[in-house]
Design an enzyme around this catalytic site. Sequence first.
Site, mmCIF file in Angstrom:
data_model
loop_
_atom_site.group_PDB
_atom_site.id
_atom_site.type_symbol
_atom_site.label_atom_id
_atom_site.label_comp_id
_atom_site.label_asym_id
_atom_site.label_seq_id
_atom_site.Cartn_x
_atom_site.Cartn_y
_atom_site.Cartn_z
ATOM 1 N N GLU A 1 0.670 -1.402 0.134
ATOM 2 C CA GLU A 1 0.130 0.044 0.080
ATOM 3 C C GLU A 1 0.656 1.155 -0.156
ATOM 4 O OE1 GLU A 1 -2.733 -0.680 3.270
ATOM 5 O OE2 GLU A 1 -3.659 -2.359 2.435
ATOM 6 N N GLU B 1 -6.705 -9.860 -1.915
ATOM 7 C CA GLU B 1 -7.306 -9.949 -0.817
ATOM 8 C C GLU B 1 -8.831 -9.859 -0.903
ATOM 9 O OE1 GLU B 1 -5.623 -7.123 1.847
ATOM 10 O OE2 GLU B 1 -3.662 -7.659 1.287
HETATM 11 O O1 G3I Z 1 -6.154 -11.911 17.820
HETATM 12 C C1 G3I Z 1 -5.562 -10.755 18.714
HETATM 13 C C2 G3I Z 1 -5.938 -10.802 20.122
HETATM 14 O O2 G3I Z 1 -5.546 -11.966 20.895
HETATM 15 C C3 G3I Z 1 -5.180 -9.633 20.791
HETATM 16 O O3 G3I Z 1 -5.798 -9.235 22.216
HETATM 17 C C4 G3I Z 1 -5.668 -8.176 20.215
HETATM 18 C C5 G3I Z 1 -4.799 -7.167 20.509
HETATM 19 O O4 G3I Z 1 -4.895 -6.091 19.866
HETATM 20 O O5 G3I Z 1 -5.200 -8.255 18.840
HETATM 21 C C6 G3I Z 1 -5.951 -9.401 18.087
HETATM 22 O O6 G3I Z 1 -5.191 -9.494 16.657
HETATM 23 C C7 G3I Z 1 -5.719 -8.657 15.907
HETATM 24 C C8 G3I Z 1 -5.863 -9.235 14.366
HETATM 25 O O7 G3I Z 1 -6.292 -8.450 13.379
HETATM 26 C C9 G3I Z 1 -7.106 -10.294 14.671
HETATM 27 O O8 G3I Z 1 -8.151 -9.763 15.012
HETATM 28 C C10 G3I Z 1 -4.723 -7.284 15.456
HETATM 29 O O9 G3I Z 1 -4.540 -6.584 16.819
HETATM 30 C C11 G3I Z 1 -4.850 -6.350 14.397
HETATM 31 O O10 G3I Z 1 -4.062 -5.587 14.138
HETATM 32 C C12 G3I Z 1 -5.192 -7.337 13.300
HETATM 33 O O11 G3I Z 1 -5.610 -6.586 12.198
HETATM 34 C C13 G3I Z 1 -5.414 -6.986 10.792
HETATM 35 C C14 G3I Z 1 -5.058 -5.729 9.943
HETATM 36 O O12 G3I Z 1 -4.909 -6.120 8.545
HETATM 37 C C15 G3I Z 1 -3.821 -5.174 10.540
HETATM 38 O O13 G3I Z 1 -2.906 -6.179 10.628
HETATM 39 C C16 G3I Z 1 -6.692 -7.751 10.344
HETATM 40 O O14 G3I Z 1 -7.111 -8.752 10.800
HETATM 41 C C17 G3I Z 1 -6.380 -7.840 8.757
HETATM 42 O O15 G3I Z 1 -7.629 -8.480 8.020
HETATM 43 C C18 G3I Z 1 -6.002 -6.733 7.965
HETATM 44 O O16 G3I Z 1 -5.535 -7.024 6.742
HETATM 45 C C19 G3I Z 1 -5.063 -6.043 5.904
HETATM 46 C C20 G3I Z 1 -3.910 -6.304 5.048
HETATM 47 O O17 G3I Z 1 -2.998 -6.985 5.753
HETATM 48 C C21 G3I Z 1 -3.512 -5.305 3.977
HETATM 49 N N1 G3I Z 1 -4.794 -4.901 2.964
HETATM 50 C C22 G3I Z 1 -5.979 -4.262 4.085
HETATM 51 C C23 G3I Z 1 -6.418 -5.714 4.787
HETATM 52 C C24 G3I Z 1 -7.727 -4.934 5.525
HETATM 53 O O18 G3I Z 1 -7.180 -4.033 6.476
#
Ligand code: G3I
Length: 345
Positions: free
Chosen positions: A151, A257
């Site tokens: 990105e 994605e």
């Molecule tokens: O599961 C943990 C939980 O145990 C913990 O307590 C909590 C504390 O912050 O975090 C949880 O994990 C989170 C994870 O998603 C699962 O829900 C992370 O914080 C959170 O940052 C993570 O977000 C992900 C995001 O990217 C940032 O990495 C999303 O799942 C994921 O779908 C999203 O994916 C992005 C691609 O990488 C790039 N393109 C866009 C796409 C959507 O935003």
Amino acid sequence: MAALGAGMGAALLSACGRGEAATGAIAPLKSHAPFPLGVCAMTAQMGDPQWAAMIATHFDRLTPEWEMKMEYILQPDGSLRFDAPDRIVQQARNYGQSVLGHTLIWYAQDGDYFQKLKGNRPAFEAAYRAYIRDVMTHYIGSVDGWDVVNEPILDDGSDLRDCLWREVLGDAYIDIAYQAAHEADPACPLILNDYNLEYYPAKRKRFLSLVEGMLTRGVPLHVLGTQTHIAADLPRGAIRETLRDLAATGLKIHLSELDISLKEAAKNALDFKDYRDAQHALYEEAAEAYAALPSAQQFGLTIWGLRDKDSWYNRKDRGLIADEPLLFDDAGQLKPVGQAFVKAL
Ligand code: G3I
């Protein structure tokens, strides 16, 4: 499992009418795709037996949804942890699946460790190169590609995004990342990944201008990733046009994605009835347009989640109604949009 002929697979699917989920055993989705069919995954889902069984059955490749990113791996003291992504790699290996490295450098995540180094460019660049080298070295032989930079372009297409990496290293942060990645693993396909390329032609133009510059400078870049996080109100043809423009570079293409939100299209409406046909048509368009690419340019197609309840859309803000952006419903049944997607491959 031997790949069932698309015809046979479609026949297995056509037993159910358009308006209902496919019940009972269906052919593995990957058996319909002449290219790697992927899905995102995280360790928190591994304890769900239905999730694990369906992931193993239907997909060739896993993209760690967040645990191979800097937010998980890089610790404040600069140390690296790999326990969770290693579990994803091991599960994939157990099922004969590949893993896509996602992602090394992203504007959205930089970490205290790098923030503390930003006043010292030589130390910052050394740490930047070392992070890329050390993470890629850990996964040499375990991944079939890396989203090296994720990105980089502003949505209006006017410029690169501002981020810590650009602030300290300048626009060269991108070339440096790909050069460091190639040095770490010369055999690894290196990917440049972005989103909204189908929504914003100006962004797509700027993305392709960046790609052209990188190739002209001899920067090792092998695959273009177009995320395709779209909503059901996306105009028809935009996906096809985007894939056509990206493929004109001659590079491999990863539709990386894919999900199609009903809720984002319906805005505040409390039902999605006006958008289901559009979602159906867009999943067909994505499958048809990707399958129409020259096979030498088909790096793969990845769906961003298994069942609707697994979608990031339903984690960030549930609101009054859940979104339904994926191929399988919450019970693990292939929805009509999933059947349409598979038939169009
Ligand atoms: O599961 C943990 C939980 O145990 C913990 O307590 C909590 C504390 O912050 O975090 C949880 O994990 C989170 C994870 O998603 C699962 O829900 C992370 O914080 C959170 O940052 C993570 O977000 C992900 C995001 O990217 C940032 O990495 C999303 O799942 C994921 O779908 C999203 O994916 C992005 C691609 O990488 C790039 N393109 C866009 C796409 C959507 O935003």
